[in-house]
Structure formats: structure tokens, C-alpha cells
Design a protein around this motif. Structure first.
Motif, PDB file in Angstrom:
ATOM      1  N   ILE A 279       0.845  -1.197   0.000  1.00 53.52           N
ATOM      2  CA  ILE A 279       0.000   0.000   0.000  1.00 53.52           C
ATOM      3  C   ILE A 279       0.880   1.246   0.000  1.00 53.52           C
ATOM      4  CG2 ILE A 279      -1.683   1.322   1.343  1.00 53.52           C
ATOM      5  CD1 ILE A 279      -2.865  -1.307   2.257  1.00 53.52           C
ATOM      6  N   ALA A 280       0.558   2.185  -0.878  1.00 51.64           N
ATOM      7  CA  ALA A 280       1.277   3.458  -0.958  1.00 51.64           C
ATOM      8  C   ALA A 280       0.608   4.466  -0.031  1.00 51.64           C
ATOM      9  CB  ALA A 280       1.259   3.981  -2.386  1.00 51.64           C
ATOM     10  N   THR A 281       1.414   5.171   0.748  1.00 51.71           N
ATOM     11  CA  THR A 281       0.906   6.203   1.658  1.00 51.71           C
ATOM     12  C   THR A 281       1.867   7.388   1.653  1.00 51.71           C
ATOM     13  OG1 THR A 281       2.111   5.333   3.572  1.00 51.71           O
ATOM     14  CG2 THR A 281      -0.106   4.470   3.209  1.00 51.71           C
ATOM     15  N   TYR A 282       1.479   8.424   2.356  1.00 53.36           N
ATOM     16  CA  TYR A 282       2.369   9.543   2.631  1.00 53.36           C
ATOM     17  C   TYR A 282       2.556   9.609   4.130  1.00 53.36           C
ATOM     18  CZ  TYR A 282       1.929  11.142  -2.149  1.00 53.36           C
ATOM     19  OH  TYR A 282       1.988  11.215  -3.512  1.00 53.36           O
ATOM     20  N   ASP A 283       3.793   9.868   4.565  1.00 56.67           N
ATOM     21  CA  ASP A 283       4.038   9.982   6.000  1.00 56.67           C
ATOM     22  C   ASP A 283       3.655  11.378   6.481  1.00 56.67           C
ATOM     23  OD1 ASP A 283       6.157  11.671   5.340  1.00 56.67           O
ATOM     24  OD2 ASP A 283       7.700  10.165   5.745  1.00 56.67           O
ATOM     25  N   SER A 284       3.848  11.641   7.771  1.00 59.72           N
ATOM     26  CA  SER A 284       3.425  12.919   8.349  1.00 59.72           C
ATOM     27  C   SER A 284       4.176  14.114   7.765  1.00 59.72           C
ATOM     28  CB  SER A 284       3.590  12.888   9.870  1.00 59.72           C
ATOM     29  OG  SER A 284       4.938  12.608  10.198  1.00 59.72           O
ATOM     30  N   ALA A 285       5.341  13.878   7.168  1.00 64.97           N
ATOM     31  CA  ALA A 285       6.107  14.960   6.539  1.00 64.97           C
ATOM     32  C   ALA A 285       5.750  15.129   5.067  1.00 64.97           C
ATOM     33  CB  ALA A 285       7.603  14.695   6.691  1.00 64.97           C
ATOM     34  N   GLY A 286       4.778  14.345   4.575  1.00 63.07           N
ATOM     35  CA  GLY A 286       4.360  14.459   3.178  1.00 63.07           C
ATOM     36  C   GLY A 286       5.220  13.671   2.205  1.00 63.07           C
ATOM     37  N   ARG A 287       6.087  12.787   2.719  1.00 64.79           N
ATOM     38  CA  ARG A 287       6.936  11.962   1.856  1.00 64.79           C
ATOM     39  C   ARG A 287       6.223  10.653   1.531  1.00 64.79           C
ATOM     40  NH1 ARG A 287      11.206  13.326   6.025  1.00 64.79           N
ATOM     41  NH2 ARG A 287      10.177  11.561   7.001  1.00 64.79           N
ATOM     42  N   PHE A 288       6.455  10.168   0.311  1.00 65.77           N
ATOM     43  CA  PHE A 288       5.901   8.896  -0.127  1.00 65.77           C
ATOM     44  C   PHE A 288       6.464   7.773   0.736  1.00 65.77           C
ATOM     45  CE2 PHE A 288       6.535   5.056  -2.689  1.00 65.77           C
ATOM     46  CZ  PHE A 288       5.224   4.749  -2.980  1.00 65.77           C
ATOM     47  N   ASP A 289       5.623   6.832   1.093  1.00 63.13           N
ATOM     48  CA  ASP A 289       6.042   5.667   1.859  1.00 63.13           C
ATOM     49  C   ASP A 289       5.224   4.471   1.391  1.00 63.13           C
ATOM     50  OD1 ASP A 289       7.463   4.189   3.690  1.00 63.13           O
ATOM     51  OD2 ASP A 289       6.404   4.943   5.450  1.00 63.13           O
ATOM     52  N   TRP A 290       5.641   3.277   1.685  1.00 59.72           N
ATOM     53  CA  TRP A 290       4.889   2.086   1.336  1.00 59.72           C
ATOM     54  C   TRP A 290       4.937   1.107   2.498  1.00 59.72           C
ATOM     55  CZ3 TRP A 290       7.617  -2.453   1.445  1.00 59.72           C
ATOM     56  CH2 TRP A 290       8.997  -2.354   1.344  1.00 59.72           C
ATOM     57  N   TRP A 291       3.896   0.305   2.570  1.00 59.15           N
ATOM     58  CA  TRP A 291       3.766  -0.697   3.624  1.00 59.15           C
ATOM     59  C   TRP A 291       3.333  -2.014   3.010  1.00 59.15           C
ATOM     60  CZ3 TRP A 291       4.770  -0.073   8.796  1.00 59.15           C
ATOM     61  CH2 TRP A 291       5.034   1.236   9.208  1.00 59.15           C
ATOM     62  N   CYS A 292       3.882  -3.096   3.500  1.00 59.67           N
ATOM     63  CA  CYS A 292       3.462  -4.428   3.101  1.00 59.67           C
ATOM     64  C   CYS A 292       2.537  -4.945   4.202  1.00 59.67           C
ATOM     65  CB  CYS A 292       4.681  -5.320   2.943  1.00 59.67           C
ATOM     66  SG  CYS A 292       4.266  -6.983   2.397  1.00 59.67           S
ATOM     67  N   GLY A 293       1.351  -5.399   3.819  1.00 58.82           N
ATOM     68  CA  GLY A 293       0.394  -5.865   4.810  1.00 58.82           C
ATOM     69  C   GLY A 293      -0.336  -7.116   4.364  1.00 58.82           C
ATOM     70  N   ARG A 294      -0.943  -7.776   5.315  1.00 55.50           N
ATOM     71  CA  ARG A 294      -1.732  -8.972   5.032  1.00 55.50           C
ATOM     72  C   ARG A 294      -3.203  -8.629   5.243  1.00 55.50           C
ATOM     73  NH1 ARG A 294       0.474 -14.288   7.377  1.00 55.50           N
ATOM     74  NH2 ARG A 294       1.824 -13.909   5.602  1.00 55.50           N
ATOM     75  N   VAL A 295      -4.026  -8.902   4.232  1.00 61.57           N
ATOM     76  CA  VAL A 295      -5.450  -8.569   4.269  1.00 61.57           C
ATOM     77  C   VAL A 295      -6.159  -9.378   5.366  1.00 61.57           C
ATOM     78  CG1 VAL A 295      -7.610  -8.575   2.957  1.00 61.57           C
ATOM     79  CG2 VAL A 295      -5.469  -7.974   1.824  1.00 61.57           C
ATOM     80  N   GLN A 296      -6.846  -8.662   6.248  1.00 61.43           N
ATOM     81  CA  GLN A 296      -7.620  -9.276   7.326  1.00 61.43           C
ATOM     82  C   GLN A 296      -9.117  -9.241   7.030  1.00 61.43           C
ATOM     83  OE1 GLN A 296      -5.919 -10.683   9.964  1.00 61.43           O
ATOM     84  NE2 GLN A 296      -4.180 -10.121   8.685  1.00 61.43           N
TER      85      GLN A 296
END
Length: 95
Positions: free
Chosen positions: A13-30
Motif C-alpha cells: 500500500i502506498a501512503t504519505y508519512d506525516s512529513a508528506g513523503r511517499f512511503d509504502w507498507w506491506c500488509g496482510r489482508v484481514q
């Protein structure tokens, strides 16, 4: 084979952190949520796998538990220990 979205699928999943920088997370669908066909169009839980592209086009929402990233220089190790109760729209999912 067509990639499928289902419970326990790993996604990025692509997100933005609190500073507005692009970040990504790997997660398992629940949990998966899709719009019902009723008048209110509320979100309901489908339990059957759905093709990834179809889930994205229908703007499914997913709840995930995430893997914590640790490491530097682009070399990460992952620990499955981040719980997040927020739903994410499939438009944020990279794959």
C-alpha cells in the motif's frame, strides 16, 4: 493466472508519512469490504476471492495487519507486528 484478492493475501500500500513523503507498507489482508447492491450502498464483507483488478475497479476497501520495516539502504527485514484498524481503498494498493 489472474492475481486474486482474498483474506490473508499480502499487498503493498502506498501512503504519505506525516512529513508528506511517499512511503509504502506491506500488509496482510484481514478483511475486505465492497459496496452492496442495495439502496444505501453500504459496505459489506465479501468472503470469496475476487480478481485483483476487479476489486480495484470496484474500489474495495481492505483492513490489514502490516509488516514493520527495519533496516537501511533499501535492505529491509520485516516483522509482522503492526496492527492498523483503518480501512484502505484499493486505489492505494500497488500490488
Amino acid at each position: 493466472a489472474t492475481p486474486m484478492l482474498e483474506i490473508s493475501t499480502n499487498v503493498v500500500i502506498a501512503t504519505y508519512d506525516s512529513a508528506g513523503r511517499f512511503d509504502w507498507w506491506c500488509g496482510r489482508v484481514q478483511q475486505m469490504l465492497c459496496k452492496s447492491g442495495g439502496k444505501r450502498g453500504s459496505y459489506v464483507r465479501p468472503y470469496l476471492p475476487v480478481p485483483f483488478d476487479e476489486a480495484k475497479a470496484a474500489n474495495y476497501k481492505i483492513h490489514c495487519n502490516f509488516y514493520a520495516k527495519s533496516g537501511a539502504d533499501g535492505v529491509y527485514t520485516f516483522k509482522y507486528n503492526v496492527d492498523d484498524s483503518a480501512p484502505y481503498h484499493m486505489e492505494s494498493v500497488l500490488g
